[in-house]
Design an enzyme around this catalytic site. Structure first.
Site, PDB file in Angstrom:
ATOM      1  N   THR A   1      28.459  34.297  45.599  1.00 42.57           N
ATOM      2  CA  THR A   1      29.694  33.729  45.048  1.00 42.57           C
ATOM      3  C   THR A   1      30.934  34.393  45.646  1.00 42.57           C
ATOM      4  O   THR A   1      31.853  33.715  46.094  1.00 42.57           O
ATOM      5  CB  THR A   1      29.729  33.938  43.519  1.00 42.57           C
ATOM      6  OG1 THR A   1      29.322  35.280  43.254  1.00 42.57           O
ATOM      7  CG2 THR A   1      28.839  32.981  42.791  1.00 42.57           C
TER       8      THR A   1
ATOM      9  N   PHE B   1      35.058  30.892  36.603  1.00 43.46           N
ATOM     10  CA  PHE B   1      34.097  31.900  36.142  1.00 43.46           C
ATOM     11  C   PHE B   1      33.435  31.473  34.830  1.00 43.46           C
ATOM     12  O   PHE B   1      32.836  32.301  34.142  1.00 43.46           O
ATOM     13  CB  PHE B   1      34.804  33.246  35.945  1.00 43.46           C
ATOM     14  CG  PHE B   1      35.290  33.862  37.237  1.00 43.46           C
ATOM     15  CD1 PHE B   1      34.424  34.547  38.074  1.00 43.46           C
ATOM     16  CD2 PHE B   1      36.625  33.739  37.623  1.00 43.46           C
ATOM     17  CE1 PHE B   1      34.868  35.112  39.270  1.00 43.46           C
ATOM     18  CE2 PHE B   1      37.076  34.294  38.819  1.00 43.46           C
ATOM     19  CZ  PHE B   1      36.205  34.980  39.636  1.00 43.46           C
TER      20      PHE B   1
ATOM     21  N   CYS C   1      31.521  34.651  33.124  1.00 42.46           N
ATOM     22  CA  CYS C   1      30.993  35.565  34.147  1.00 42.46           C
ATOM     23  C   CYS C   1      31.295  37.022  33.797  1.00 42.46           C
ATOM     24  O   CYS C   1      32.446  37.411  33.644  1.00 42.46           O
ATOM     25  CB  CYS C   1      31.612  35.224  35.499  1.00 42.46           C
ATOM     26  SG  CYS C   1      31.118  36.359  36.791  1.00 42.46           S
TER      27      CYS C   1
END
Ligand code: HEM
Length: 238
Positions: free
Chosen positions: A52, A179, A186
């Site tokens: 990512t 996120f 996240c």
């Protein structure tokens, strides 16, 4: 680990202290992890954290090659804040233009293009009643590009949208969620953001860059959102 020795000042140490094998850890019995669970956590952190962030930086290099004026703005800011020194954690808070650029890249090219959920029970969502076991897809990339939310220029790279922060960037609250959101947001968001700012600042300090003629712009989803034919970028040492 079997000797009962593990440090608690890094992630692996904390995970090991939470295992069944480590009776000396701080966790109560009912939340101990098995060794297999520790291995799975390590794999998750590697998988969720590496690809990512690297694809975020890749898109940033591509987009700043397409917009050399923003590349120059960002470099000026980095040199003003950090000079030629290695950027420190504290300096990342002063990188306003770099932050705007990184947010705009996350908006246009979210590494995680969408999220999946399943209703555990009968659920009411936005006025719609859903039975249990319905699969839901939350298309981050579509929301991030929606002209009704971001304006007619939603497809354009305009970091200035974020000049007054995330909440003022769009017409809708919660329209920007690269996120994720809520309890499963996240866990690496802050870490990834600091990492990306420092890495980009170090690149800008050392190189100017442009797209190679062989670059073809074709974003594709290969688990994460990637440049399908690679990101051929020419670096010039400064
Ligand atoms: C640009 C960088 C990153 C992006 C765009 C990103 C995006 C996301 C998203 C959207 C989720 C939520 C998934 C869901 O709710 O279904 C997530 C979860 C997660 N991320 Fe990241 N992430 C990034 C970097 C990182 C880093 C650096 C780490 C670790 C060091 C990390 C570790 C995790 C973990 C462990 C989860 C699962 C959390 C949970 O289920 O409670 N991520 N990430």
């Amino acid at each position: 680990m079997k000797m009962g020795e593990s440090s608690n000042d890094d992630l692996l140490g904390l995970l090991l202290q939470s295992t069944d094998c480590n009776e000396g850890g701080n966790n109560s019995k009912n939340i101990r992890l098995t060794v297999d669970e520790v291995i799975e956590e390590c794999k998750l952190f590697y998988f969720a954290g590496q690809e990512t962030t690297s694809v975020w930086l890749t898109w940033t290099m591509v987009v700043l090659s397409m917009h050399p004026n923003w590349q120059e703005h960002a470099r000026e800011e980095v040199l003003q804040v950090c000079g030629k020194n290695t950027p420190r954690f504290e300096s990342t808070n002063h990188l306003k233009i770099v932050t705007m650029i990184l947010n705009e890249v996350l908006r246009l090219y979210p590494p995680v293009h969408g999220m999946f959920r399943q209703t555990a029970q009968k659920t009411s969502l936005g006025g719609i009643s859903l039975p249990a076991n319905v699969d839901l897809y939350l298309p981050t990339i579509l929301i991030h590009h929606d002209p009704e939310i971001w304006g007619e220029d939603s497809a354009e790279f305009k970091p200035e949208r974020f000049s007054s922060g995330i909440s003022s960037a769009s017409k809708e609250h919660l329209a920007f969620y690269p996120f994720g959101w809520g309890p499963r947001i996240c866990i690496g968001q802050s870490f990834a953001t600091i990492e990306a700012k420092i890495a980009l600042a170090m690149i800008l300090q050392r190189f100017s860059f442009e797209l190679s003629p062989s670059y073809t712009h074709d974003p594709r989803t290969v688990i994460s959102l990637q440049p399908q034919f690679g990101a051929q970028i020419i670096l010039h040492q400064l």
